[in-house]
Motif scaffolding. Structure first.
Motif, short mmCIF file in Angstrom:
data_model
loop_
_atom_site.label_atom_id
_atom_site.label_comp_id
_atom_site.label_asym_id
_atom_site.label_seq_id
_atom_site.Cartn_x
_atom_site.Cartn_y
_atom_site.Cartn_z
N UNK A 196 47.82 -18.83 11.97
CA UNK A 196 48.17 -17.24 12.18
C UNK A 196 47.71 -16.71 13.48
N UNK A 197 46.43 -17.18 13.69
CA UNK A 197 45.96 -16.91 14.96
C UNK A 197 46.96 -17.18 16.24
N UNK A 198 47.38 -18.18 16.40
CA UNK A 198 48.16 -18.93 17.25
C UNK A 198 49.40 -18.19 17.42
N UNK A 199 50.02 -17.87 16.44
CA UNK A 199 51.22 -16.98 16.49
C UNK A 199 50.80 -15.60 17.04
N UNK A 200 49.77 -15.22 16.41
CA UNK A 200 49.64 -13.69 17.36
C UNK A 200 49.38 -13.81 18.32
N UNK A 201 48.59 -14.64 18.92
CA UNK A 201 48.33 -14.94 20.43
C UNK A 201 49.62 -14.97 21.04
N UNK A 202 50.64 -15.64 20.54
CA UNK A 202 51.73 -15.87 21.09
C UNK A 202 52.53 -14.53 21.36
N UNK A 203 52.54 -13.62 20.39
CA UNK A 203 52.98 -12.30 20.24
C UNK A 203 52.31 -11.50 21.42
N UNK A 204 51.02 -11.62 21.38
CA UNK A 204 50.56 -10.92 22.64
C UNK A 204 50.84 -11.27 23.91
N UNK A 205 50.99 -12.56 24.15
CA UNK A 205 51.51 -12.82 25.23
C UNK A 205 52.89 -12.64 25.54
N UNK A 206 53.81 -12.58 24.81
CA UNK A 206 55.27 -12.15 25.13
C UNK A 206 55.12 -10.70 25.27
#
Length: 135
Positions: free
Chosen positions: A27-37
């Motif tokens: 969950x944390x990694x996917x959230x970080x990926x969205x923030x990066x996008x």
């Protein structure tokens, strides 16, 4: 990955208690990926599922190098729909937000995470190959 925040921790704990399908790190990694996008877009605009997936693959390689595919597999992240399930679980908990037209079905696309991470790993190793996208 996420900044320490009591409200965030409570929301994520509530989400994990209701749906333990994926580990907290996923969950944390996917959230970080969205923030990066979102940051990569450079301005406020809609981010597509494909953009999130591409940034997730790039971040996985940056964070985990040649072990990126193994880490995603350990977290049970195999399909684009897995990423979509996490994104929309985070949206339901108001950790992320979405537009009215956004839907989990946006992630029902042919996107091979393992192949994309492998290609990104090769690219990171100065290969000229691009991340494969199945149209």
């Amino acid at each position: 990955m996420a900044a320490p925040n009591k409200e965030y921790d409570l929301k994520l704990a509530r989400l994990l208690a209701r749906n333990g399908r994926y580990p907290r790190e996923a969950y944390e990694f996917v959230q970080a990926s969205v923030v990066r996008a979102v940051k990569a877009a450079g301005h406020c605009r809609h981010i597509t599922a494909r953009e999130i997936l591409l940034h997730l693959c790039e971040l996985a390689v940056a964070e985990f190098g040649p072990m990126a595919a193994a880490v995603l597999a350990e977290w049970r992240l195999k399909y684009a729909s897995d990423i979509g399930a996490i994104v929309f679980a985070l949206i339901r908990e108001q950790i992320l937000c979405a537009d009215e037209q956004d839907s989990p079905e946006d992630f029902n696309i042919d996107f091979d995470l393992t192949a994309a991470v492998s290609a990104a790993t090769d690219s990171n190793n100065h290969s000229t190959d691009r991340i494969p996208i199945i149209e």
